[in-house]
Design an enzyme around this catalytic site. Structure first.
Site, PDB file in Angstrom:
ATOM      1  N   LYS A   6      -1.876  -1.830  -9.030  1.00  0.00           N
ATOM      2  CA  LYS A   6      -3.315  -1.748  -8.809  1.00  0.00           C
ATOM      3  C   LYS A   6      -3.696  -0.278  -8.741  1.00  0.00           C
ATOM      4  O   LYS A   6      -2.953   0.544  -8.217  1.00  0.00           O
ATOM      5  CB  LYS A   6      -3.693  -2.402  -7.468  1.00  0.00           C
ATOM      6  CG  LYS A   6      -3.961  -3.884  -7.573  1.00  0.00           C
ATOM      7  CD  LYS A   6      -4.709  -4.382  -6.327  1.00  0.00           C
ATOM      8  CE  LYS A   6      -6.202  -4.144  -6.415  1.00  0.00           C
ATOM      9  NZ  LYS A   6      -6.689  -3.062  -5.578  1.00  0.00           N
ATOM     10  N   ASP A   7      -4.849   0.029  -9.276  1.00  0.00           N
ATOM     11  CA  ASP A   7      -5.433   1.367  -9.131  1.00  0.00           C
ATOM     12  C   ASP A   7      -4.617   2.470  -9.807  1.00  0.00           C
ATOM     13  O   ASP A   7      -4.547   3.601  -9.328  1.00  0.00           O
ATOM     14  CB  ASP A   7      -5.651   1.697  -7.641  1.00  0.00           C
ATOM     15  CG  ASP A   7      -6.647   0.740  -6.994  1.00  0.00           C
ATOM     16  OD1 ASP A   7      -7.343   0.024  -7.740  1.00  0.00           O
ATOM     17  OD2 ASP A   7      -6.718   0.702  -5.763  1.00  0.00           O
ATOM     18  N   GLU A  14      -3.160   5.923  -3.262  1.00  0.00           N
ATOM     19  CA  GLU A  14      -4.070   5.349  -4.267  1.00  0.00           C
ATOM     20  C   GLU A  14      -3.433   4.227  -5.090  1.00  0.00           C
ATOM     21  O   GLU A  14      -3.992   3.157  -5.213  1.00  0.00           O
ATOM     22  CB  GLU A  14      -4.643   6.418  -5.219  1.00  0.00           C
ATOM     23  CG  GLU A  14      -5.477   7.465  -4.504  1.00  0.00           C
ATOM     24  CD  GLU A  14      -6.825   6.936  -4.026  1.00  0.00           C
ATOM     25  OE1 GLU A  14      -7.360   6.001  -4.645  1.00  0.00           O
ATOM     26  OE2 GLU A  14      -7.338   7.466  -3.024  1.00  0.00           O
ATOM     27  N   ASP A  69      -1.190   1.097  -5.864  1.00  0.00           N
ATOM     28  CA  ASP A  69      -0.718  -0.008  -5.020  1.00  0.00           C
ATOM     29  C   ASP A  69      -0.033  -1.049  -5.887  1.00  0.00           C
ATOM     30  O   ASP A  69      -0.125  -1.006  -7.121  1.00  0.00           O
ATOM     31  CB  ASP A  69      -1.906  -0.706  -4.319  1.00  0.00           C
ATOM     32  CG  ASP A  69      -2.820   0.269  -3.609  1.00  0.00           C
ATOM     33  OD1 ASP A  69      -2.376   0.849  -2.621  1.00  0.00           O
ATOM     34  OD2 ASP A  69      -3.948   0.469  -4.081  1.00  0.00           O
ATOM     35  N   ASP A 104      -3.286   7.717   2.046  1.00  0.00           N
ATOM     36  CA  ASP A 104      -3.161   6.744   0.965  1.00  0.00           C
ATOM     37  C   ASP A 104      -2.717   7.437  -0.324  1.00  0.00           C
ATOM     38  O   ASP A 104      -3.153   8.544  -0.630  1.00  0.00           O
ATOM     39  CB  ASP A 104      -4.516   6.063   0.752  1.00  0.00           C
ATOM     40  CG  ASP A 104      -4.380   4.828  -0.099  1.00  0.00           C
ATOM     41  OD1 ASP A 104      -3.567   3.959   0.232  1.00  0.00           O
ATOM     42  OD2 ASP A 104      -5.099   4.744  -1.120  1.00  0.00           O
ATOM     43  N   ASN A 160       0.850  -1.180   0.000  1.00  0.00           N
ATOM     44  CA  ASN A 160       0.000   0.000   0.000  1.00  0.00           C
ATOM     45  C   ASN A 160       0.889   1.235   0.000  1.00  0.00           C
ATOM     46  O   ASN A 160       1.541   1.553   1.003  1.00  0.00           O
ATOM     47  CB  ASN A 160      -0.931   0.001   1.213  1.00  0.00           C
ATOM     48  CG  ASN A 160      -2.126   0.888   0.971  1.00  0.00           C
ATOM     49  OD1 ASN A 160      -2.794   0.762  -0.052  1.00  0.00           O
ATOM     50  ND2 ASN A 160      -2.377   1.816   1.877  1.00  0.00           N
TER      51      ASN A 160
HETATM   52 MG    MG Z   1      -3.746   2.117  -1.462  1.00  0.00          MG
END
Ligand code: MG
Length: 208
Positions: free
Chosen positions: A149-150, A135, A137, A133, A117
């Site tokens: 991811k993302d 965002e 990952d 965060d 993360n």
């Molecule tokens: Mg994240």
């Protein structure tokens, strides 16, 4: 009992095994998420998020933000909602001074993989640690294959002016650095929580 893992020594935590640490996530200066966890390492940075934990999650209109389309998700103020953490628990490893944490996921009890993360370096606070965060990952499967991811989420944040292109590049570079360093396995893959442990709770004044 602490185990050696392939990550940095950890001078930033004052927490002891068995204590409850809340990992607070901020967005635009407001706390919007809270994960109550149990400290399981003597360095105070391995945190167990138990199944059945009530976690506080960012929400828009009572819906978790992940259910809101990306185009709208970052245009509206985030509030919070409480949800049960379902499925297997997660072991979260803090990485002092680094812009990520490593989350060890299980699936039906078997080790499934590592979720990196990307987030602001943890800052100690009264109830645990504060972060925000990023965002984007990484998911690293137990067989070593990995993927981002993302990425769309990060792109949307740049388009809408919440992150500069330079900030986004730094966020991605941190992920690339993790892949280059490859701190896997961490030494915690076979670790198991004691099922008799009580489930930690977020204190009522966690936002203070
Ligand atoms: Mg994240």
């Amino acid at each position: 009992m602490a185990k050696k893992r392939g990550v940095d020594p950890a001078p930033v935590s004052r927490w002891q095994p068995g204590e409850t640490v809340v990992l607070r996530y901020f967005k635009r200066g407001r706390p919007v998420g809270a994960l109550p966890t149990r400290v399981v390492s003597s360095d105070g940075l391995a945190l167990w998020l138990s199944p059945g934990t009530t976690v506080t999650w960012p929400a828009i209109g009572g819906r978790p933000v992940r259910e809101i389309p990306i185009e709208e998700r970052y245009r509206q103020p985030w509030r919070t909602t409480d949800r049960l953490w379902e499925g297997d628990g997660v072991l979260i490893l803090g990485r002092p001074e680094r812009a990520h944490s490593v989350w060890l996921f299980r699936d039906g009890g078997d080790f499934a993989g590592w979720y990196v993360n990307l987030e602001e370096p943890w800052r100690p606070c009264r109830v645990g640690f504060d972060t925000a965060d990023h965002e984007l990952d990484l998911w690293i499967d137990r067989d070593g294959s990995w993927r981002w991811k993302d990425e769309q989420e990060l792109d949307a944040l740049v388009k809408q002016g919440h992150f500069s292109p330079e900030q986004a590049a730094k966020i991605r570079a941190e992920g690339e650095r993790v892949i280059a360093e490859w701190p896997f396995p961490t030494g915690w893959e076979d670790w198991r929580a004691d099922p008799s442990w009580p489930v930690p709770r977020v204190p009522g004044d966690w936002q203070a």
